[in-house]
Design an enzyme around this catalytic site. Structure first.
Site, short mmCIF file in Angstrom:
data_model
loop_
_atom_site.label_atom_id
_atom_site.label_comp_id
_atom_site.label_asym_id
_atom_site.label_seq_id
_atom_site.Cartn_x
_atom_site.Cartn_y
_atom_site.Cartn_z
N THR A 227 0.86 -1.20 0.00
CA THR A 227 0.00 0.00 0.00
C THR A 227 0.89 1.24 0.00
O THR A 227 2.01 1.19 0.49
CB THR A 227 -0.85 -0.05 1.29
OG1 THR A 227 -1.79 -1.10 1.15
CG2 THR A 227 -1.56 1.25 1.59
N THR A 278 -0.62 1.57 7.12
CA THR A 278 -0.53 0.39 6.26
C THR A 278 -0.42 -0.84 7.13
O THR A 278 0.28 -0.82 8.14
CB THR A 278 0.66 0.46 5.30
OG1 THR A 278 0.79 -0.81 4.65
CG2 THR A 278 1.98 0.79 5.99
N1 ASP Z 1 -4.24 -1.52 4.96
C1 ASP Z 1 -4.52 -2.09 3.69
C2 ASP Z 1 -5.84 -2.80 3.74
O1 ASP Z 1 -6.14 -3.44 4.71
C3 ASP Z 1 -3.48 -3.04 3.22
C4 ASP Z 1 -2.05 -2.57 3.40
O2 ASP Z 1 -1.78 -1.59 4.05
O3 ASP Z 1 -1.17 -3.21 2.86
O4 ASP Z 1 -6.56 -2.76 2.78
#
Ligand code: ASP
Length: 363
Positions: A227, A278
């Site tokens: 992300t 993230t």
């Molecule tokens: N936080 C993001 C989600 O849960 C994924 C990520 O940060 O990699 O969609």
């Protein structure tokens, strides 16, 4: 009574002194330095280890992070808004197939890309979000358009993409967002979980025609999120935050993570701080991680780093959640904090040196 010569002189001195004070104060005000701009960027947290990434992967990610950070810094250097810097930075990462946002987004369990994004302006608490979009090339710009061009904060799915198309934001077919490495990674996970493998999206090269990028998710158990997010402080003293993602690999169709939820994965207020998160979004939503960091700054008076560490290492860990945040304050404090083996990250402040990090043993 007529004032004596001595009293006259005293009055003159007083008036002169007051005038001098006034002059000094106004000059100081006029010369008050503008805020020093600063920017912090992340490209996802996860089980990112040297052995899995390899030297080529390591170099590629660092170069991409530097490029994205410099794009934002250029906006800030020219006196641009924090909001513009955040958007410019995230554009670079959304276009870069190494990251799980825009092109290179992970796939749902039924083999599609459903992207989430949010942006927030700390100067006025305006915010815009989109979830489950699948056609708009830059979800961050769509989120910004929701903020600036609609009476709403949050649009989802087809309605959001249709709105993007109606205002001229670039639209792409599924094959644009597709990368072989993310597809292989999906297939591997679905096989492991004993789930059916969906057909390859229309318009993509046949299986085996392209070699996946070697430094993705190839070792068993490597969880790697990718992300992207940015927080920035501009010379006017305003802060902003933005986040963009394809979400979690093999997620259920329709699942929405924390990134587009204001207060969970994204938040900005000039009263406290700007945060982009993230990690496994379900924990970030339940803890309202981004707002929680800002609460500790605003109401407990915590320094930014301490606030970020408290939320990530105490509150998130207590729930067995994983991930990290980047954050910035209007007075120029910058922080990152994560409880995973790595987080792709970079920061730069006016007059400073670009700092890029990947693993948890780096500063
Ligand atoms: N936080 C993001 C989600 O849960 C994924 C990520 O940060 O990699 O969609």
């Amino acid at each position: 009574m007529k004032p004596s010569l001595f009293q006259w002189k005293q009055q003159l001195v007083t008036v002169g002194f007051a005038a001098a004070l006034f002059a000094a104060a106004t000059t100081a005000w006029a010369q008050q330095p503008a805020h020093h701009w600063a920017i912090v960027v992340h490209g996802g947290a996860g089980v990112i280890e040297r052995s899995a990434l390899g030297p080529a992967g390591d170099t590629a990610y660092r170069a991409s992070l530097a490029r994205a950070t410099e794009a934002g810094a250029k906006v800030l250097e020219q006196g641009g808004r924090a909001l513009d810097a955040v958007e410019a930075t995230i554009h670079v990462l959304e276009d870069d197939p190494l990251f799980n946002a825009g092109r290179g987004a992970v796939f749902t369990s039924d083999g599609r890309n459903e992207m989430d994004s949010a942006i927030m302006d700390g100067s006025n608490l305006m915010a815009g979000s989109v979830a489950s979009v699948s056609r708009t090339r830059h979800p961050i710009s769509l989120a910004r358009a929701v903020m600036e061009k609609t009476p709403h904060v949050f649009l989802v799915g087809k309605g959001a993409d249709d709105f993007g198309a109606s205002i001229g934001l670039e639209q792409e077919p599924p094959s644009y967002f597709f990368t072989e490495s993310r597809w292989q990674s999906l297939v591997k996970q679905l096989k492991k979980e004993g789930k059916p493998i969906p057909p390859r999206p229309a318009g993509v090269p046949p299986a085996g025609a392209t070699v996946p990028v070697a430094f993705f998710d190839e070792s068993p158990g490597l969880r790697h999120y990718g992300t992207v997010g940015a927080v920035a402080l501009d010379v006017k003293g305003n802060i902003a935050a933005g986040t963009s993602t394809g979400g979690m690999q093999a997620k259920m169709p329709g699942r929405v993570g924390d990134s587009p939820i204001i207060g969970a994965g994204t938040y900005a207020s000039n009263q406290s701080c700007a945060v982009s998160g993230t990690g496994t979004g379900e924990y970030f939503i339940r803890l309202t991680v981004a707002r929680e960091v800002c609460n500790l700054v605003q109401f407990k008076g915590m320094p930014l780093q301490q606030a970020a560490d408290t939320v990530i290492h105490k509150e998130l860990e207590a729930l067995h959640g994983d991930g990290g945040v980047i954050a910035i304050t209007p007075d120029g404090q910058m922080a990152w904090s994560f409880n995973t083996p790595g987080m792709f990250r970079a920061q730069l402040r006016e007059g400073g040196k670009l700092q890029v990090g990947v693993y948890n043993d780096e500063p």
